[in-house]
Design a protein around this motif. Structure first.
Motif, PDB file in Angstrom:
ATOM      1  N   HIS A 196       0.840  -1.208   0.000  1.00 33.39           N
ATOM      2  CA  HIS A 196       0.000   0.000   0.000  1.00 33.39           C
ATOM      3  C   HIS A 196       0.872   1.255   0.000  1.00 33.39           C
ATOM      4  O   HIS A 196       0.618   2.199  -0.741  1.00 33.39           O
ATOM      5  CB  HIS A 196      -0.887   0.021   1.256  1.00 33.39           C
ATOM      6  CG  HIS A 196      -1.959  -1.017   1.239  1.00 33.39           C
ATOM      7  ND1 HIS A 196      -2.604  -1.424   2.384  1.00 33.39           N
ATOM      8  CD2 HIS A 196      -2.502  -1.732   0.225  1.00 33.39           C
ATOM      9  CE1 HIS A 196      -3.509  -2.337   2.076  1.00 33.39           C
ATOM     10  NE2 HIS A 196      -3.468  -2.548   0.768  1.00 33.39           N
ATOM     11  N   GLN A 197       1.925   1.227   0.835  1.00 35.26           N
ATOM     12  CA  GLN A 197       2.760   2.431   0.973  1.00 35.26           C
ATOM     13  C   GLN A 197       3.491   2.729  -0.332  1.00 35.26           C
ATOM     14  O   GLN A 197       3.591   3.892  -0.735  1.00 35.26           O
ATOM     15  CB  GLN A 197       3.757   2.234   2.125  1.00 35.26           C
ATOM     16  CG  GLN A 197       4.480   3.510   2.528  1.00 35.26           C
ATOM     17  CD  GLN A 197       3.529   4.584   3.075  1.00 35.26           C
ATOM     18  OE1 GLN A 197       2.696   4.321   3.934  1.00 35.26           O
ATOM     19  NE2 GLN A 197       3.631   5.805   2.541  1.00 35.26           N
ATOM     20  N   PRO A 220      -5.660   1.653   5.365  1.00 37.24           N
ATOM     21  CA  PRO A 220      -5.017   2.230   6.546  1.00 37.24           C
ATOM     22  C   PRO A 220      -3.516   2.386   6.337  1.00 37.24           C
ATOM     23  O   PRO A 220      -2.911   1.618   5.592  1.00 37.24           O
ATOM     24  CB  PRO A 220      -5.309   1.201   7.659  1.00 37.24           C
ATOM     25  CG  PRO A 220      -5.759  -0.033   6.983  1.00 37.24           C
ATOM     26  CD  PRO A 220      -6.177   0.293   5.591  1.00 37.24           C
ATOM     27  N   GLY A 221      -2.947   3.399   6.955  1.00 38.50           N
ATOM     28  CA  GLY A 221      -1.496   3.561   6.921  1.00 38.50           C
ATOM     29  C   GLY A 221      -1.012   4.840   6.282  1.00 38.50           C
ATOM     30  O   GLY A 221      -0.590   5.768   6.994  1.00 38.50           O
ATOM     31  N   PRO A 224      -2.803   8.855   7.917  1.00 37.38           N
ATOM     32  CA  PRO A 224      -3.297   8.413   9.233  1.00 37.38           C
ATOM     33  C   PRO A 224      -4.676   8.960   9.619  1.00 37.38           C
ATOM     34  O   PRO A 224      -5.375   8.343  10.429  1.00 37.38           O
ATOM     35  CB  PRO A 224      -2.226   8.925  10.206  1.00 37.38           C
ATOM     36  CG  PRO A 224      -0.993   9.055   9.372  1.00 37.38           C
ATOM     37  CD  PRO A 224      -1.456   9.436   7.995  1.00 37.38           C
ATOM     38  N   THR A 225      -5.083  10.100   9.047  1.00 32.86           N
ATOM     39  CA  THR A 225      -6.384  10.679   9.428  1.00 32.86           C
ATOM     40  C   THR A 225      -7.552  10.127   8.593  1.00 32.86           C
ATOM     41  O   THR A 225      -8.702  10.490   8.840  1.00 32.86           O
ATOM     42  CB  THR A 225      -6.343  12.208   9.248  1.00 32.86           C
ATOM     43  OG1 THR A 225      -5.821  12.477   7.937  1.00 32.86           O
ATOM     44  CG2 THR A 225      -5.462  12.867  10.299  1.00 32.86           C
ATOM     45  N   SER A 226      -7.292   9.274   7.605  1.00 28.81           N
ATOM     46  CA  SER A 226      -8.409   8.831   6.745  1.00 28.81           C
ATOM     47  C   SER A 226      -9.255   7.776   7.477  1.00 28.81           C
ATOM     48  O   SER A 226      -8.745   7.047   8.340  1.00 28.81           O
ATOM     49  CB  SER A 226      -7.879   8.283   5.413  1.00 28.81           C
ATOM     50  OG  SER A 226      -7.358   6.981   5.576  1.00 28.81           O
ATOM     51  N   ALA A 228     -10.186   4.906   6.863  1.00 33.87           N
ATOM     52  CA  ALA A 228      -9.688   3.523   6.796  1.00 33.87           C
ATOM     53  C   ALA A 228      -8.944   3.144   8.077  1.00 33.87           C
ATOM     54  O   ALA A 228      -8.896   1.977   8.461  1.00 33.87           O
ATOM     55  CB  ALA A 228      -8.761   3.371   5.594  1.00 33.87           C
ATOM     56  N   ASN A 229      -8.382   4.163   8.748  1.00 37.39           N
ATOM     57  CA  ASN A 229      -7.611   3.903   9.974  1.00 37.39           C
ATOM     58  C   ASN A 229      -8.497   3.711  11.192  1.00 37.39           C
ATOM     59  O   ASN A 229      -8.012   3.411  12.280  1.00 37.39           O
ATOM     60  CB  ASN A 229      -6.649   5.071  10.233  1.00 37.39           C
ATOM     61  CG  ASN A 229      -5.629   5.204   9.128  1.00 37.39           C
ATOM     62  OD1 ASN A 229      -4.655   4.480   9.100  1.00 37.39           O
ATOM     63  ND2 ASN A 229      -5.880   6.105   8.179  1.00 37.39           N
ATOM     64  N   ARG A 230      -9.784   3.950  11.064  1.00 35.81           N
ATOM     65  CA  ARG A 230     -10.708   3.747  12.184  1.00 35.81           C
ATOM     66  C   ARG A 230     -11.872   2.860  11.732  1.00 35.81           C
ATOM     67  O   ARG A 230     -13.039   3.139  12.011  1.00 35.81           O
ATOM     68  CB  ARG A 230     -11.172   5.075  12.778  1.00 35.81           C
ATOM     69  CG  ARG A 230     -11.604   6.127  11.783  1.00 35.81           C
ATOM     70  CD  ARG A 230     -12.184   7.373  12.459  1.00 35.81           C
ATOM     71  NE  ARG A 230     -13.022   8.109  11.551  1.00 35.81           N
ATOM     72  CZ  ARG A 230     -12.599   9.091  10.753  1.00 35.81           C
ATOM     73  NH1 ARG A 230     -11.338   9.467  10.767  1.00 35.81           N
ATOM     74  NH2 ARG A 230     -13.447   9.706   9.948  1.00 35.81           N
ATOM     75  N   ASP A 231     -11.504   1.811  11.035  1.00 38.28           N
ATOM     76  CA  ASP A 231     -12.459   0.824  10.546  1.00 38.28           C
ATOM     77  C   ASP A 231     -13.631   1.448   9.784  1.00 38.28           C
ATOM     78  O   ASP A 231     -14.779   1.029   9.908  1.00 38.28           O
ATOM     79  CB  ASP A 231     -12.965  -0.046  11.714  1.00 38.28           C
ATOM     80  CG  ASP A 231     -13.585  -1.339  11.200  1.00 38.28           C
ATOM     81  OD1 ASP A 231     -13.252  -1.744  10.062  1.00 38.28           O
ATOM     82  OD2 ASP A 231     -14.423  -1.919  11.918  1.00 38.28           O
ATOM     83  N   TYR A 232     -13.346   2.465   9.004  1.00 45.38           N
ATOM     84  CA  TYR A 232     -14.322   3.086   8.091  1.00 45.38           C
ATOM     85  C   TYR A 232     -15.507   3.712   8.820  1.00 45.38           C
ATOM     86  O   TYR A 232     -16.626   3.746   8.295  1.00 45.38           O
ATOM     87  CB  TYR A 232     -14.763   2.092   7.008  1.00 45.38           C
ATOM     88  CG  TYR A 232     -13.579   1.584   6.216  1.00 45.38           C
ATOM     89  CD1 TYR A 232     -13.034   2.349   5.193  1.00 45.38           C
ATOM     90  CD2 TYR A 232     -12.973   0.382   6.544  1.00 45.38           C
ATOM     91  CE1 TYR A 232     -11.906   1.910   4.499  1.00 45.38           C
ATOM     92  CE2 TYR A 232     -11.849  -0.077   5.852  1.00 45.38           C
ATOM     93  CZ  TYR A 232     -11.328   0.700   4.828  1.00 45.38           C
ATOM     94  OH  TYR A 232     -10.213   0.277   4.152  1.00 45.38           O
TER      95      TYR A 232
END
Ligand code: NAD
Length: 294
Positions: A196-197, A220-221, A224-226, A228-232
């Motif tokens: 992903h990165q 995620p990754g 960091p604020t998107s 995807a990083n908080r399970d959508y």
């Protein structure tokens, strides 16, 4: 300072009204849901018994309602009772045809009006950083601008009646299609063994760069604020994306515009919603594309 009627105090309306109160305006608010009225009262809004009462002594009336039928029904109720010259601002996201009908109702009763839908979601509503896309006369826009300011990061006059709604659905057509495109690229990268990165590092500085990638990355990754990083967790819910894509399709059919990718995006979001993910962030569509959302 201005007395403002505010009708529709839901997820967006309540924080928007709170920012008007903070800016020193008197806000006369109404909603059908008692719990929303309690939140409004706690935020300093003067709660009224109905929409007509909220509009009666107001110089400006703002509506933030679910759909065109709600806006037209509220306008039919309150426009005949509002003082001549009152400015009606509809910030709901609705179809262009209903927006133009709402302008016509206002004009029939000697009122000024603009359609002024927003982007920026509940976060932008709370922070007072919404983008307003306005349609209507110059006179109405000039009167609206200072009142929109405490709720806004940006205010754009897009043209005549309905132009704000047109801008909103065209923008969200781009957003829906681009999110699916970015998600497909990540799903393909996964199959090809590309991290992903690595994809992010290349595409975010190459010709694949876009907001769906660099601000709202669906994996995620990398950002960091998107969501995807908080399970959508939304963010901007998939149900609202579907609503806007359907409005875009409706407008495309009525105007004769050819929008095959918009039609496909609407179809994919309809399937994602039908699987019970309407409350998830719209970037969760990547799970559907991987086949792991059911
Ligand atoms: P919401 O459902 O939370 O709020 C709408 C409110 O309108 C509800 O509280 C409902 O009780 C009230 N209402 C309905 N009919 C009414 C009537 N006749 N009189 C008084 N109140 C009435 O929805 P929301 O998320 O606040 O969205 C409002 C609008 O903003 C929608 O058009 C939506 O598409 C648009 N929008 C939402 C977002 C978002 O992230 N939530 C972002 C941009 C635009």
């Amino acid at each position: 300072m201005t007395t403002i009627g505010f009708i529709g105090l839901g997820n967006m309306g309540n924080p928007m009204a709170a920012n008007l109160v903070k800016a020193g305006h008197t806000v006369h608010g109404f909603d059908l849901v008692p719990e929303n009225l309690k939140t409004a009262r706690d935020n300093g809004v003067v709660v009224m018994a109905n929409g007509v009462a909220a509009a009666k002594d107001a110089e400006i009336v703002i509506t933030m309602l679910p759909a065109g039928k709600h806006v037209l029904s509220v306008y039919e109720d309150i426009a005949p009772k509002a003082a001549k010259g009152t400015l009606f601002i509809d910030s709901s996201t609705i179809d262009v045809d209903s927006a133009r009908k709402a302008h016509a109702i206002a004009a029939r009763h000697g009122l000024l009006s603009i359609d002024a839908p927003v982007s920026g979601g509940t976060g932008g509503a709370a922070a007072g950083t919404l983008t307003f896309m306005a349609g209507g006369s110059k006179e109405a826009f000039v009167k609206a601008e200072p009142v929109l300011k405490p709720m806004a990061g940006r205010i754009v006059h897009c043209g005549d009646a309905g132009a704000g709604q047109a801008a909103k659905i065209c923008n969200n057509l781009i957003l829906g299609v681009s999110m699916i495109g970015v998600s497909e690229a990540f799903v393909l990268a996964e199959k090809l063994g590309l991290s992903h990165q690595a994809l992010f590092d290349v595409a975010s500085t190459s010709s694949g760069q876009c907001w769906s990638l660099t601000t709202y990355c669906p994996v995620p990754g990398p950002v960091p604020t998107s969501p995807a990083n908080r399970d959508y967790q939304p963010g901007f819910a998939a149900a609202l994306m579907l609503k806007d894509l359907k409005l875009a399709q409706e407008a495309a059919q009525q105007s004769g515009a050819v929008t095959p990718l918009g039609a496909e995006a609407a179809q994919l979001y309809a399937l994602f919603n039908a699987q019970g993910h309407g409350g998830a962030d719209f970037s969760g569509i990547i799970k559907f594309l991987r086949g792991d959302s059911a």
